[in-house]
Scaffold this active site. Sequence first.
Site, mmCIF file in Angstrom:
data_model
loop_
_atom_site.group_PDB
_atom_site.id
_atom_site.type_symbol
_atom_site.label_atom_id
_atom_site.label_comp_id
_atom_site.label_asym_id
_atom_site.label_seq_id
_atom_site.Cartn_x
_atom_site.Cartn_y
_atom_site.Cartn_z
ATOM 1 N N ARG A 46 0.917 -1.030 -0.017
ATOM 2 C CA ARG A 46 -0.098 0.135 0.144
ATOM 3 C C ARG A 46 0.886 1.489 0.012
ATOM 4 N NH1 ARG A 46 -2.305 -3.535 3.136
ATOM 5 N NH2 ARG A 46 -0.693 -2.978 4.909
ATOM 6 N N VAL A 130 16.134 -6.853 18.200
ATOM 7 C CA VAL A 130 16.138 -6.828 19.554
ATOM 8 C C VAL A 130 16.193 -5.402 20.104
ATOM 9 C CG1 VAL A 130 17.108 -7.504 21.465
ATOM 10 C CG2 VAL A 130 16.945 -9.196 19.720
ATOM 11 N N ILE A 134 18.706 0.126 20.344
ATOM 12 C CA ILE A 134 19.851 -0.323 21.043
ATOM 13 C C ILE A 134 20.746 -1.074 20.521
ATOM 14 C CG2 ILE A 134 20.532 -1.025 23.418
ATOM 15 C CD1 ILE A 134 17.856 -0.681 24.666
ATOM 16 N N LYS A 203 12.752 -12.054 21.287
ATOM 17 C CA LYS A 203 14.017 -11.449 21.453
ATOM 18 C C LYS A 203 14.922 -12.147 22.517
ATOM 19 C CE LYS A 203 11.461 -7.061 20.422
ATOM 20 N NZ LYS A 203 10.712 -6.040 20.929
#
Length: 434
Positions: A46, A130, A134, A203
């Site tokens: 889209r 993850v 960071i 994660k």
Amino acid sequence: MKPVKVGICGLGTVGSGTFNVLKRNAEEIARRAGRGIEVAQIAQRRPNPQCDTGSTPITADVLAVADNPEIDVVVELIGGYTLARELVLRAIANGKHVVTANKALIAVHGNEIFARAREQGVIVAFEASVAGGIPVIKALREGLAANRINWVAGIINGTGNFILSEMREKGRTFPDVLAEAQALGYAEADPTFDVEGIDAAHKLTILASIAFGIPLQFDKAYTEGITRLTTADVGYAEALGYRIKHLGVARSTDQGIELRVHPTLIPADRLIANVNGVMNAVMVNGDAVGSTLFYGAGAGQEPTASAVVADLVDVVRAMTSDPENRVPHLAFQPDALSDHPVLSIEACESAYYLRIQAKDHPGVLAQVASILSARGINIESIMQKEAEEHDGLVPMILLTHRVTERHMVEAITALEALDDVVGDVVRIRVEHLN
Ligand code: HSE
């Protein structure tokens, strides 16, 4: 030197952020990478009116990007397991490097994907999978490579932390805050992944593999969400000097590896207990370095794009190097992975917070203490509140020392069988992280 040509698949929150950061910081990025990075194709289902893609060629077919001979690196930002897996495997088979932010894909299909990537001599980079912006994968895989990692504990779902923070600080309701997290682009397409801990377990699975050198084993992760937390327990935890956070814990023990995501009481004076809103934080404890803490935005458009673009820079720097001499995908050499088992939750060890609703009779506390002591469970502290007006029941709150989950489950079954105990015993694990 000619620029490296990148195909971005998926132009949603992270895809458009990646496009925009690549464009805005093009010069700075080229100075770091040694070559320009050019978005040569975009696949989107889209149109995204928030992203001005200029004259960049657009296709609706993501697999066309994987098959495009012009493209050097495929950036997978479509999410999900099915088409994303096909796309990534097709790109690898065509000899292209891959950058992905897809934690579900890596946690569930990573072993297969990395095996194929090794066969083809290509890189699969996944820093953005993850803790958003960071760079914790890089830190764990490279910066802490000298250490035997003892444990990793993290607030690794921004949506869940945002919800818990707003509920605690502003007394807002769960659905109200969740709706805002969705509007801000923090939440997964299916927000139960956030609030039931599945996203955090994806994660944590990745972090544990990199920390301990084990294959990815998402199916062995224990997952408990935040939907059953009550404001009463949040308040009692505060009164005892703790905060409740949704924590992922991976710990190496002699028996095996603990891999668990659940609400957790953390002493309020720990830095990680004061990580609020959409921010994430990951503590890593290594035998040489001691405890470290990595903090930053765990979700959101440009923080996640920051990690995707950093991976692109890494790929560009390493793409001409000998594949044997690159940083291994899971930190350890693939033939040196360990078969140290992942423990069932019953075999994991933790301290506990218990809330028992008891009738206001003499001797109840003695019965509770006797059930716990019979199973070797040491009580650290007890707080008993006034009887509640509406039902005359007394909330009894206990903190215990560390014990295996199996013993705690047995004790809770015995507590719930007491005539003077009403309803289920609330049990929340406690981690001191010291
Ligand atoms: N839904 C995820 C979160 C996005 O809230 O943390 C980043 O992985």
